[in-house]
Design a protein around this motif. Structure first.
Motif, PDB file in Angstrom:
ATOM      1  N   PRO A  85       0.915  -1.039  -0.080  1.00 31.50           N
ATOM      2  CA  PRO A  85       0.004  -0.059   0.011  1.00 31.50           C
ATOM      3  C   PRO A  85       0.813   1.270  -0.041  1.00 31.50           C
ATOM      4  CG  PRO A  85      -0.911  -1.709   1.623  1.00 31.50           C
ATOM      5  CD  PRO A  85       0.437  -2.182   1.020  1.00 31.50           C
ATOM      6  N   VAL A  86       2.059   1.324   0.545  1.00 31.99           N
ATOM      7  CA  VAL A  86       2.756   2.609   0.843  1.00 31.99           C
ATOM      8  C   VAL A  86       3.263   2.755  -0.646  1.00 31.99           C
ATOM      9  CG1 VAL A  86       5.115   3.460   1.484  1.00 31.99           C
ATOM     10  CG2 VAL A  86       3.427   2.351   3.187  1.00 31.99           C
ATOM     11  N   ILE A  87       3.676   1.850  -1.228  1.00 33.44           N
ATOM     12  CA  ILE A  87       4.433   2.079  -2.617  1.00 33.44           C
ATOM     13  C   ILE A  87       3.108   2.603  -3.655  1.00 33.44           C
ATOM     14  CG2 ILE A  87       5.064   0.881  -4.912  1.00 33.44           C
ATOM     15  CD1 ILE A  87       6.708  -1.013  -2.893  1.00 33.44           C
ATOM     16  N   LEU A  88       1.997   1.866  -3.642  1.00 35.99           N
ATOM     17  CA  LEU A  88       1.040   2.502  -4.443  1.00 35.99           C
ATOM     18  C   LEU A  88       0.487   3.912  -3.950  1.00 35.99           C
ATOM     19  CD1 LEU A  88      -1.707  -0.623  -4.623  1.00 35.99           C
ATOM     20  CD2 LEU A  88      -0.687   0.686  -6.436  1.00 35.99           C
ATOM     21  N   GLU A  89       0.612   4.179  -2.675  1.00 37.28           N
ATOM     22  CA  GLU A  89       0.092   5.526  -2.026  1.00 37.28           C
ATOM     23  C   GLU A  89       0.953   6.611  -2.680  1.00 37.28           C
ATOM     24  OE1 GLU A  89      -2.100   4.175   1.976  1.00 37.28           O
ATOM     25  OE2 GLU A  89       0.031   4.536   2.022  1.00 37.28           O
ATOM     26  N   VAL A  90       2.243   6.324  -2.597  1.00 36.12           N
ATOM     27  CA  VAL A  90       3.462   7.166  -3.185  1.00 36.12           C
ATOM     28  C   VAL A  90       3.221   7.310  -4.567  1.00 36.12           C
ATOM     29  CG1 VAL A  90       5.884   7.568  -3.426  1.00 36.12           C
ATOM     30  CG2 VAL A  90       5.196   6.628  -1.145  1.00 36.12           C
ATOM     31  N   GLY A  91       3.090   6.251  -5.414  1.00 34.21           N
ATOM     32  CA  GLY A  91       2.975   6.525  -6.638  1.00 34.21           C
ATOM     33  C   GLY A  91       1.530   7.130  -7.205  1.00 34.21           C
ATOM     34  N   LEU A  92       0.492   6.839  -6.643  1.00 33.71           N
ATOM     35  CA  LEU A  92      -0.565   7.723  -6.731  1.00 33.71           C
ATOM     36  C   LEU A  92      -0.611   9.121  -6.518  1.00 33.71           C
ATOM     37  CD1 LEU A  92      -3.369   5.080  -5.753  1.00 33.71           C
ATOM     38  CD2 LEU A  92      -2.943   5.985  -8.123  1.00 33.71           C
ATOM     39  N   CYS A  93       0.061   9.639  -5.402  1.00 24.11           N
ATOM     40  CA  CYS A  93       0.435  10.984  -4.991  1.00 24.11           C
ATOM     41  C   CYS A  93       1.259  11.446  -6.023  1.00 24.11           C
ATOM     42  CB  CYS A  93       0.995  10.936  -3.608  1.00 24.11           C
ATOM     43  SG  CYS A  93      -0.138  10.620  -2.319  1.00 24.11           S
TER      44      CYS A  93
END
Lengths: 173, 192
Positions: A85-93
């Protein structure tokens, strides 16, 4: 050898019992005890306390302690750091930040949004056609929705990992 | 039936099990990696002392079970954070005593916590003496009570108590002397 009063001797009784005093002080305590019945009583009490503390009993642990602990920990999800989730969150941000690209991006977004809202109102009044959304806006909306979903999942993981069964009832269910 | 694996994990606890005995440190390392059987052996090995510690704090058999369970659940949660390069026991007992202290802090105060009737055997005079000591210990400032419980009740060395409390051995001795002096005065006043 120094002479001790009762007030001076009594705080020294425990170190005296443990043999922690230097020779001269220990001799002074001994001399005081020889001549003071009250302090001898206190000394007897001081001598007995370590053994009595060791002898303090506690009941045996109940036989269901181990099963109840294992049942409780079976329901515990350990807190974990969810990298996915952290990788996804950073990518989306990063994607959203790139799209908005600072103040210029925000101003562009605002003009698009207000123009589209006006067009939607016009379509509702029958004075304009339904606007077609630019593909990049759709991408932004989808990215925001995905970010909300991933963040919600991440929060659920964190909350699930910190909720804690407690008490015997937790182990009896 | 006890599985072979469980038997192999049997912690050194003097039960004549004869399996491969793992140290608490090794059990903690395995349990931290998610091995439930290692954790079970750890609980089995410590339950008596943990329950005894909890009982010295709450003086109630039922509550002591709650506290002991809470201690083990905290242990389970925190094992992954435990640095296996450091000794296990001081880390574990620090965690256990923190759980006890937090429990006592949250607890609704009662007029007087009396020991259970079935917790000791002996003549009535001895029992009442023990009750008086247990009560005085329960009322002792926690800074003095903890080293006394760790050293006299859990049989820890002064060095282990010092490691558990994060103090020097001299500071632990000093606290124990003061604690015992308070107990002595309290018991003398009650007797007089």
């Amino acid at each position: 050898m120094k002479q001790l009063t009762c007030g001076q001797a009594r705080p020294l009784l425990e170190p005296f019992v443990d043999g922690s005093l230097d020779g001269e002080t220990a001799a002074a305590v001994r001399a005081h005890l020889a001549g003071c019945a009250d302090c001898r009583n206190q000394h007897r009490e001081a001598v007995s306390i370590p053994a009595r503390l060791r002898a303090l009993t506690a009941p045996e642990p109940p036989p269901d302690l181990l099963p109840s602990v294992m049942a409780a920990v079976a329901r515990v999800r350990r807190p974990r750091f969810a990298w996915g989730p952290v990788i996804l969150e950073v990518g989306l941000c990063a994607l959203i930040a790139w799209y908005l690209s600072g103040l210029a991006g925000l101003s562009t977004l605002f003009s698009y949004t207000s123009g589209e809202l006006t067009a939607v109102v016009g379509w509702g009044l029958g004075t304009a056609q339904l606007p077609t959304a630019p593909s990049l806006d759709l991408l932004l909306v989808l990215a925001c929705l995905a970010l909300v979903a991933v963040t919600g999942y991440h929060l659920a993981l964190i909350i699930g990992g910190t909720s804690e069964p407690s008490g015997r009832r937790a182990g009896q269910g | 039936m006890v599985s072979l694996r469980a038997a192999a994990l049997r912690v050194a606890r003097g039960d004549g099990g004869g399996g491969v005995r793992l140290t608490p440190l090794e059990l903690a390392r395995r349990a931290g990696g998610g091995d439930r059987q290692a954790f079970e052996e750890l609980v089995r090995g410590y339950q008596r002392r943990v329950y005894g510690l909890a009982y010295q704090y709450v003086r109630d058999a039922g509550e002591a079970q709650d506290v002991a369970q809470e201690i083990f659940v905290h242990l389970y949660r925190n094992l992954r954070r435990y640095d296996t390069a450091r000794p296990f026991e001081p880390w574990f007992w620090r965690l256990a005593t923190n759980v006890c202290l937090n429990y006592v802090r949250r607890r609704v105060p009662e007029p007087r916590d009396l020991p259970d009737s079935g917790d000791a055997t002996g003549d009535p005079a001895e029992l009442s003496g023990e009750s008086a000591l247990a009560r005085a210990l329960g009322e002792l400032d926690r800074a003095y009570r903890l080293p006394l419980i760790l050293h006299y009740h859990l049989d820890m060395s002064l060095q282990q108590v010092a490691q558990t409390m994060g103090l020097s051995v001299a500071a632990v001795k000093s606290r124990m002397h003061r604690g015992r002096a308070v107990l002595r005065r309290t018991l003398s006043e009650e007797a007089g």
